[in-house]
Design a protein around this motif. Sequence first.
Motif, PDB file in Angstrom:
ATOM      1  N   LYS A  79     -14.187  -3.698  83.845  1.00  0.00           N
ATOM      2  CA  LYS A  79     -12.892  -3.539  83.177  1.00  0.00           C
ATOM      3  C   LYS A  79     -12.236  -2.254  83.670  1.00  0.00           C
ATOM      4  O   LYS A  79     -12.903  -1.363  84.194  1.00  0.00           O
ATOM      5  CB  LYS A  79     -13.095  -3.451  81.657  1.00  0.00           C
ATOM      6  CG  LYS A  79     -13.764  -4.645  81.058  1.00  0.00           C
ATOM      7  CD  LYS A  79     -14.030  -4.411  79.592  1.00  0.00           C
ATOM      8  CE  LYS A  79     -14.842  -5.557  79.035  1.00  0.00           C
ATOM      9  NZ  LYS A  79     -15.389  -5.253  77.739  1.00  0.00           N
ATOM     10  N   GLU A  80     -10.973  -2.162  83.474  1.00  0.00           N
ATOM     11  CA  GLU A  80     -10.236  -0.948  83.848  1.00  0.00           C
ATOM     12  C   GLU A  80     -10.798   0.256  83.092  1.00  0.00           C
ATOM     13  O   GLU A  80     -10.876   1.359  83.629  1.00  0.00           O
ATOM     14  CB  GLU A  80      -8.745  -1.117  83.555  1.00  0.00           C
ATOM     15  CG  GLU A  80      -7.900   0.051  83.996  1.00  0.00           C
ATOM     16  CD  GLU A  80      -7.928   0.320  85.501  1.00  0.00           C
ATOM     17  OE1 GLU A  80      -7.752   1.488  85.892  1.00  0.00           O
ATOM     18  OE2 GLU A  80      -8.133  -0.626  86.292  1.00  0.00           O
ATOM     19  N   GLN A  81     -11.236   0.022  81.864  1.00  0.00           N
ATOM     20  CA  GLN A  81     -11.836   1.100  81.065  1.00  0.00           C
ATOM     21  C   GLN A  81     -13.093   1.640  81.758  1.00  0.00           C
ATOM     22  O   GLN A  81     -13.347   2.835  81.742  1.00  0.00           O
ATOM     23  CB  GLN A  81     -12.179   0.563  79.685  1.00  0.00           C
ATOM     24  CG  GLN A  81     -12.834   1.578  78.776  1.00  0.00           C
ATOM     25  CD  GLN A  81     -13.224   0.960  77.443  1.00  0.00           C
ATOM     26  OE1 GLN A  81     -13.053  -0.234  77.207  1.00  0.00           O
ATOM     27  NE2 GLN A  81     -13.771   1.787  76.570  1.00  0.00           N
ATOM     28  N   ASP A  82     -13.876   0.748  82.387  1.00  0.00           N
ATOM     29  CA  ASP A  82     -15.066   1.179  83.118  1.00  0.00           C
ATOM     30  C   ASP A  82     -14.680   2.075  84.290  1.00  0.00           C
ATOM     31  O   ASP A  82     -15.361   3.056  84.585  1.00  0.00           O
ATOM     32  CB  ASP A  82     -15.856  -0.026  83.626  1.00  0.00           C
ATOM     33  CG  ASP A  82     -16.469  -0.836  82.502  1.00  0.00           C
ATOM     34  OD1 ASP A  82     -16.809  -0.239  81.460  1.00  0.00           O
ATOM     35  OD2 ASP A  82     -16.610  -2.060  82.676  1.00  0.00           O
ATOM     36  N   LYS A  83     -13.620   1.719  84.962  1.00  0.00           N
ATOM     37  CA  LYS A  83     -13.153   2.525  86.096  1.00  0.00           C
ATOM     38  C   LYS A  83     -12.771   3.926  85.616  1.00  0.00           C
ATOM     39  O   LYS A  83     -13.131   4.925  86.252  1.00  0.00           O
ATOM     40  CB  LYS A  83     -11.963   1.849  86.773  1.00  0.00           C
ATOM     41  CG  LYS A  83     -11.420   2.618  87.944  1.00  0.00           C
ATOM     42  CD  LYS A  83     -10.231   1.906  88.564  1.00  0.00           C
ATOM     43  CE  LYS A  83      -9.644   2.723  89.693  1.00  0.00           C
ATOM     44  NZ  LYS A  83      -8.458   2.088  90.265  1.00  0.00           N
ATOM     45  N   GLN A  84     -12.099   4.007  84.500  1.00  0.00           N
ATOM     46  CA  GLN A  84     -11.696   5.305  83.951  1.00  0.00           C
ATOM     47  C   GLN A  84     -12.921   6.122  83.538  1.00  0.00           C
ATOM     48  O   GLN A  84     -12.961   7.336  83.748  1.00  0.00           O
ATOM     49  CB  GLN A  84     -10.742   5.113  82.760  1.00  0.00           C
ATOM     50  CG  GLN A  84      -9.433   4.450  83.134  1.00  0.00           C
ATOM     51  CD  GLN A  84      -8.700   5.170  84.249  1.00  0.00           C
ATOM     52  OE1 GLN A  84      -8.637   6.403  84.284  1.00  0.00           O
ATOM     53  NE2 GLN A  84      -8.153   4.398  85.186  1.00  0.00           N
ATOM     54  N   ARG A  85     -13.930   5.462  82.957  1.00  0.00           N
ATOM     55  CA  ARG A  85     -15.168   6.159  82.595  1.00  0.00           C
ATOM     56  C   ARG A  85     -15.865   6.695  83.831  1.00  0.00           C
ATOM     57  O   ARG A  85     -16.373   7.820  83.846  1.00  0.00           O
ATOM     58  CB  ARG A  85     -16.112   5.217  81.845  1.00  0.00           C
ATOM     59  CG  ARG A  85     -15.776   5.051  80.400  1.00  0.00           C
ATOM     60  CD  ARG A  85     -16.755   4.170  79.631  1.00  0.00           C
ATOM     61  NE  ARG A  85     -18.090   4.128  80.164  1.00  0.00           N
ATOM     62  CZ  ARG A  85     -18.916   3.113  79.978  1.00  0.00           C
ATOM     63  NH1 ARG A  85     -18.541   2.063  79.286  1.00  0.00           N
ATOM     64  NH2 ARG A  85     -20.138   3.140  80.485  1.00  0.00           N
ATOM     65  N   LEU A  86     -15.901   5.872  84.881  1.00  0.00           N
ATOM     66  CA  LEU A  86     -16.554   6.292  86.125  1.00  0.00           C
ATOM     67  C   LEU A  86     -15.856   7.520  86.708  1.00  0.00           C
ATOM     68  O   LEU A  86     -16.512   8.485  87.112  1.00  0.00           O
ATOM     69  CB  LEU A  86     -16.551   5.142  87.138  1.00  0.00           C
ATOM     70  CG  LEU A  86     -17.189   5.429  88.487  1.00  0.00           C
ATOM     71  CD1 LEU A  86     -18.640   5.847  88.319  1.00  0.00           C
ATOM     72  CD2 LEU A  86     -17.082   4.215  89.392  1.00  0.00           C
ATOM     73  N   ILE A  87     -14.542   7.497  86.719  1.00  0.00           N
ATOM     74  CA  ILE A  87     -13.778   8.642  87.224  1.00  0.00           C
ATOM     75  C   ILE A  87     -14.080   9.887  86.375  1.00  0.00           C
ATOM     76  O   ILE A  87     -14.291  10.984  86.907  1.00  0.00           O
ATOM     77  CB  ILE A  87     -12.274   8.324  87.256  1.00  0.00           C
ATOM     78  CG1 ILE A  87     -11.996   7.269  88.339  1.00  0.00           C
ATOM     79  CG2 ILE A  87     -11.447   9.584  87.484  1.00  0.00           C
ATOM     80  CD1 ILE A  87     -10.597   6.686  88.288  1.00  0.00           C
TER      81      ILE A  87
END
Length: 113
Positions: A79-87
């Motif tokens: 999910k896009e939320q996962d991408k933000q967490r990774l960043i």
Amino acid sequence: MAMELRKAYRLTKEQDEELKRKVAAAGMTESEFIRLMITEQPKDFPEIRAMLDRLINEVNRIGVNINEIVYNNNSMLYKEQDKQRLIAYMRKLNELLKGRVKEIGDNKDPSYR
């Protein structure tokens, strides 16, 4: 490494008291302290070893979180939320490492030695 040599040296009473104070503060024996002063390796200092242990633990926790995100991506659950967490995790990791380099000193800097 086997300790093959034994050295004797002379000190004034003031120098001996100073040495004892520094040895006690470092929580080492006199021999360990003198060897530390000769090598001057940051990893030899107890407080730096403790800081590096904390940093390794933090990096491991961040790595677990990154692995979860990658697993979700590979399972098509990304999910896009996962991408933000990774960043955010990567930024935190970079900040931690930069902070420790500032505290310890960058051994690539000529003034470090």
